[in-house]
Design a protein around this motif. Sequence first.
Motif, mmCIF file in Angstrom:
data_model
loop_
_atom_site.group_PDB
_atom_site.id
_atom_site.type_symbol
_atom_site.label_atom_id
_atom_site.label_comp_id
_atom_site.label_asym_id
_atom_site.label_seq_id
_atom_site.Cartn_x
_atom_site.Cartn_y
_atom_site.Cartn_z
ATOM 1 N N LEU A 95 0.834 -1.199 0.000
ATOM 2 C CA LEU A 95 0.000 0.000 0.000
ATOM 3 C C LEU A 95 0.869 1.250 0.000
ATOM 4 N N GLU A 96 0.389 2.288 -0.664
ATOM 5 C CA GLU A 96 1.043 3.586 -0.615
ATOM 6 C C GLU A 96 0.508 4.350 0.593
ATOM 7 N N VAL A 97 1.390 4.839 1.447
ATOM 8 C CA VAL A 97 0.987 5.603 2.626
ATOM 9 C C VAL A 97 0.816 7.066 2.223
ATOM 10 N N LEU A 98 -0.389 7.598 2.439
ATOM 11 C CA LEU A 98 -0.688 8.987 2.100
ATOM 12 C C LEU A 98 -0.549 9.903 3.318
ATOM 13 N N SER A 99 -0.844 9.357 4.512
ATOM 14 C CA SER A 99 -0.679 10.107 5.761
ATOM 15 C C SER A 99 -0.724 9.124 6.930
ATOM 16 N N ALA A 100 -0.376 9.629 8.104
ATOM 17 C CA ALA A 100 -0.386 8.813 9.320
ATOM 18 C C ALA A 100 -1.008 9.619 10.448
ATOM 19 N N GLU A 101 -1.844 8.962 11.241
ATOM 20 C CA GLU A 101 -2.494 9.603 12.389
ATOM 21 C C GLU A 101 -2.663 8.591 13.517
ATOM 22 N N GLY A 102 -2.025 8.840 14.635
ATOM 23 C CA GLY A 102 -2.277 8.081 15.854
ATOM 24 C C GLY A 102 -2.212 6.577 15.723
ATOM 25 N N GLY A 103 -1.203 6.055 15.033
ATOM 26 C CA GLY A 103 -1.049 4.607 14.918
ATOM 27 C C GLY A 103 -1.749 3.985 13.725
ATOM 28 N N TRP A 104 -2.338 4.796 12.865
ATOM 29 C CA TRP A 104 -3.024 4.313 11.657
ATOM 30 C C TRP A 104 -2.439 5.013 10.438
ATOM 31 N N PHE A 105 -2.423 4.314 9.322
ATOM 32 C CA PHE A 105 -2.006 4.879 8.043
ATOM 33 C C PHE A 105 -3.227 5.051 7.148
ATOM 34 N N TRP A 106 -3.311 6.198 6.472
ATOM 35 C CA TRP A 106 -4.287 6.414 5.399
ATOM 36 C C TRP A 106 -3.549 6.019 4.120
ATOM 37 N N CYS A 107 -4.039 4.984 3.441
ATOM 38 C CA CYS A 107 -3.302 4.382 2.325
ATOM 39 C C CYS A 107 -4.128 4.323 1.053
ATOM 40 N N ARG A 108 -3.403 4.074 -0.049
ATOM 41 C CA ARG A 108 -4.031 3.845 -1.348
ATOM 42 C C ARG A 108 -3.520 2.518 -1.894
ATOM 43 N N THR A 109 -4.438 1.736 -2.460
ATOM 44 C CA THR A 109 -4.088 0.464 -3.081
ATOM 45 C C THR A 109 -3.677 0.706 -4.538
ATOM 46 N N ASP A 110 -3.138 -0.325 -5.166
ATOM 47 C CA ASP A 110 -2.763 -0.218 -6.588
ATOM 48 C C ASP A 110 -3.960 0.119 -7.475
ATOM 49 N N ASP A 111 -5.161 -0.322 -7.063
ATOM 50 C CA ASP A 111 -6.345 -0.054 -7.887
ATOM 51 C C ASP A 111 -7.066 1.241 -7.484
ATOM 52 N N GLY A 112 -6.421 2.066 -6.614
ATOM 53 C CA GLY A 112 -6.946 3.387 -6.302
ATOM 54 C C GLY A 112 -7.863 3.501 -5.104
ATOM 55 N N ARG A 113 -8.162 2.391 -4.425
ATOM 56 C CA ARG A 113 -8.995 2.487 -3.217
ATOM 57 C C ARG A 113 -8.185 3.127 -2.094
ATOM 58 N N THR A 114 -8.845 3.911 -1.240
ATOM 59 C CA THR A 114 -8.182 4.527 -0.099
ATOM 60 C C THR A 114 -8.885 4.129 1.186
ATOM 61 N N GLY A 115 -8.120 4.132 2.283
ATOM 62 C CA GLY A 115 -8.688 3.809 3.580
ATOM 63 C C GLY A 115 -7.601 3.676 4.633
ATOM 64 N N TRP A 116 -8.048 3.448 5.846
ATOM 65 C CA TRP A 116 -7.166 3.332 7.010
ATOM 66 C C TRP A 116 -6.768 1.880 7.253
ATOM 67 N N ILE A 117 -5.560 1.697 7.786
ATOM 68 C CA ILE A 117 -5.087 0.391 8.234
ATOM 69 C C ILE A 117 -4.150 0.634 9.416
ATOM 70 N N PRO A 118 -4.216 -0.218 10.464
ATOM 71 C CA PRO A 118 -3.323 -0.008 11.603
ATOM 72 C C PRO A 118 -1.855 -0.135 11.198
#
Length: 116
Positions: free
Chosen positions: A86-109
């Motif tokens: 996953l591409e990391v777009l930002s980080a907040e409080g132990g979670w990463f806001w990421c983007r997948t290869d197919d363009g989906r975005t979301g949080w993951i610990p």
Amino acid sequence: MTRHVRVTTAHQPGPAEPLRLEAGEEVTVGRRDDTWPAWVWCEASGGRTGWAPEAFLAREAPEFDRATMLHDYDATELDAPAGSVLEVLSAEGGWFWCRTDDGRTGWIPEADTSPA
């Protein structure tokens, strides 16, 4: 420089509809998360509820339970199998806001990832 992480533990979001808020929207702030203390429970108009990073909130004083969103916010969590990158777009409080290869975005610990 773009940062990528590899998912080490599969992550699946819960069934609830993710909280989505716009900059300037007012929320009622509830309890702090025991596991992720940088996150607080929020309730928005229409009974919409969910966790949000406290850093995204503006309060007149820390003891006030009303706050205004500083940024647009989307609580969507990524459905990410172990091994995915996953591409990391930002980080907040132990979670990463990421983007997948197919363009989906979301949080993951962050704890469920390692450098890719």
